[in-house]
Write an enzyme that holds these catalytic residues in place. Structure first.
Site, mmCIF file in Angstrom:
data_model
loop_
_atom_site.group_PDB
_atom_site.id
_atom_site.type_symbol
_atom_site.label_atom_id
_atom_site.label_comp_id
_atom_site.label_asym_id
_atom_site.label_seq_id
_atom_site.Cartn_x
_atom_site.Cartn_y
_atom_site.Cartn_z
ATOM 1 N NE ARG A 102 -3.835 0.675 2.040
ATOM 2 C CZ ARG A 102 -5.025 0.780 2.621
ATOM 3 N NH1 ARG A 102 -5.175 1.565 3.679
ATOM 4 N NH2 ARG A 102 -6.074 0.110 2.168
ATOM 5 C CG HIS A 129 -8.542 0.363 -2.472
ATOM 6 N ND1 HIS A 129 -7.845 -0.790 -2.154
ATOM 7 C CD2 HIS A 129 -9.116 0.778 -1.304
ATOM 8 C CE1 HIS A 129 -7.996 -1.044 -0.867
ATOM 9 N NE2 HIS A 129 -8.758 -0.109 -0.325
ATOM 10 C CD GLN A 132 -13.071 -1.239 -0.213
ATOM 11 O OE1 GLN A 132 -12.247 -1.151 0.669
ATOM 12 N NE2 GLN A 132 -14.288 -1.699 0.008
ATOM 13 C CG ASP A 225 -13.458 6.758 -0.609
ATOM 14 O OD1 ASP A 225 -13.371 6.659 0.631
ATOM 15 O OD2 ASP A 225 -12.468 6.629 -1.367
ATOM 16 C CB CYS A 265 -14.084 1.744 0.646
ATOM 17 S SG CYS A 265 -13.537 3.460 0.728
ATOM 18 N NE ARG A 293 -10.953 -4.861 1.030
ATOM 19 C CZ ARG A 293 -10.141 -3.878 1.438
ATOM 20 N NH1 ARG A 293 -10.619 -2.841 2.090
ATOM 21 N NH2 ARG A 293 -8.836 -3.915 1.173
HETATM 22 N N1 CP Z 1 -11.223 0.270 2.970
HETATM 23 C C1 CP Z 1 -9.934 0.116 3.330
HETATM 24 O O1 CP Z 1 -9.040 -0.190 2.517
HETATM 25 O O2 CP Z 1 -9.724 0.297 4.657
HETATM 26 P P1 CP Z 1 -8.311 0.477 5.361
HETATM 27 O O3 CP Z 1 -7.717 1.750 4.817
HETATM 28 O O4 CP Z 1 -8.611 0.546 6.823
HETATM 29 O O5 CP Z 1 -7.436 -0.695 5.017
HETATM 30 N N1 NVA Z 2 -9.845 6.948 -1.122
HETATM 31 C C1 NVA Z 2 -9.420 6.535 0.192
HETATM 32 C C2 NVA Z 2 -9.687 5.079 0.392
HETATM 33 C C3 NVA Z 2 -9.309 4.545 1.734
HETATM 34 C C4 NVA Z 2 -9.558 3.085 1.884
HETATM 35 C C5 NVA Z 2 -7.956 6.859 0.385
HETATM 36 O O1 NVA Z 2 -7.153 6.625 -0.530
HETATM 37 O O2 NVA Z 2 -7.606 7.367 1.457
#
Ligand code: CP
Ligand code: NVA
Length: 307
Positions: A102, A129, A132, A225, A265, A293
């Site tokens: 990530r 993502h 997700q 989101d 999400c 998930r």
């Molecule tokens: N939705 C999601 O990816 O959550 P986190 O950022 O907590 O992993």
């Molecule tokens: N769009 C958000 C998603 C988090 C799971 C971010 O990138 O912070």
């Protein structure tokens, strides 16, 4: 399929296979049946941004499959600073059967995958993502049945990483999707082009517009989101003003079909992109969505490591 970086790279058949496998794994886990398909396999995880759902579900998921996932201290590993991305990829490939990342720049994910001899999983970049979105179409199938073509889904908010991957996922499984964002916050042109091409192949429609009312009207699924993603914290105040008309609240949601589902999400910024009334309503499926998930990512791991 060597890596899991973008849903766009998968065929509709591969997506279907992962979703079916996820359903099977979910049943097995609920019944308490052993499903240690990845006995003694291991995964190294690099998180350069915070995470609750992704980290916990991958770690526990790998354990349930009989394997081990370890979280690397990103300060210690210093990807691209202490050591080049290529050398980290080559080294981790000697120890682990998969690498998860990530991070901010999507290019970092690509570079890691190009240099790793084991599968690389994109656990969120600034662009995409995919874990997700794949899990989200699984949730929609669970809640609405497999006849997805008759559904109307609305994504209302920022044209961000989640929105991009949802466009790819919708096209692969055949869900009509309308994206409504403020002007200047539309999904990226290159992603839209590719998603529209996929949609044309699938015979479904993806529409990008700026009116949240048009998107919400008659929707079976409303998805939103955060307005400022991780890394955009400095823009939070400015974005809050621009995005206010895109808040999913009772007024907007009453335009949807009465049995619509609300999706997010998570993490949610309650009172910004969604009100408590909506996220806590019976239409909201956000925690089922979070749970899925686990099941879908386990299926991704099995598919990557067992073929
Ligand atoms: N939705 C999601 O990816 O959550 P986190 O950022 O907590 O992993
Ligand atoms: N769009 C958000 C998603 C988090 C799971 C971010 O990138 O912070």
């Amino acid at each position: 399929m060597k890596d899991f970086i973008s849903i766009h790279d998968l065929s509709a058949g591969e997506v279907e296979e992962i979703l079916n496998l996820a359903a099977d794994l979910k049943t097995k886990q609920k019944r308490g049946e052993k499903h240690e398909y990845l006995w003694a396999k291991s995964m190294a995880m690099i998180f350069e941004k915070p995470s609750t759902r992704t980290r916990v579900s991958f770690e526990i998921g790998m354990w349930q499959l009989g394997g081990l996932a370890i979280n690397l201290d990103q300060e210690a590993i210093g990807l691209g600073s202490r050591e080049s991305i290529g050398d980290v990829a080559r080294t981790l490939s000697r120890f682990a059967d998969a690498i998860l990342i990530r991070t901010f720049s999507h290019q970092k994910v690509i570079e890691l995958a190009q240099n790793a001899s084991v599968p690389v999983i994109n656990a969120l970049s600034d662009l995409l993502h995919p874990c997700q979105a794949l899990s989200d179409v699984f949730t929609i199938r669970e809640k609405k049945g497999k006849n997805l073509r008759s559904l109307k889904m609305a994504y209302i908010g920022d044209g961000n990483n989640v929105c991009h991957s949802l466009m790819f996922a919708a096209a692969k499984v055949g869900i009509n999707l309308t994206v409504a964002t403020p002007k200047g916050y539309e999904p990226k042109g290159e992603i839209v082009l590719r998603a529209l091409e996929d949609a044309r192949h699938a015979g479904i429609e993806i529409a990008i517009l700026n009116d949240p009312v048009v998107a919400a009207r008659g929707a079976d699924v409303i998805y939103t989101d955060v307005w400022a993603s991780m890394g955009q914290e400095k823009e939070k105040t400015r974005r809050a003003k621009t995005f206010l008309p895109y808040q999913v609240n009772a007024e907007l949601a009453q335009l949807a079909n009465p049995n619509y589902i609300f999706m997010h999400c998570l993490p949610a910024h309650r009172g910004d992109e969604v009100t408590d009334t909506i996220i806590d309503s019976p239409n909201s499926v956000v925690f089922d969505q979070a749970e899925n998930r686990l099941h879908v990512q386990k299926a991704i791991l099995v598919k990557l490591l067992k073929g």
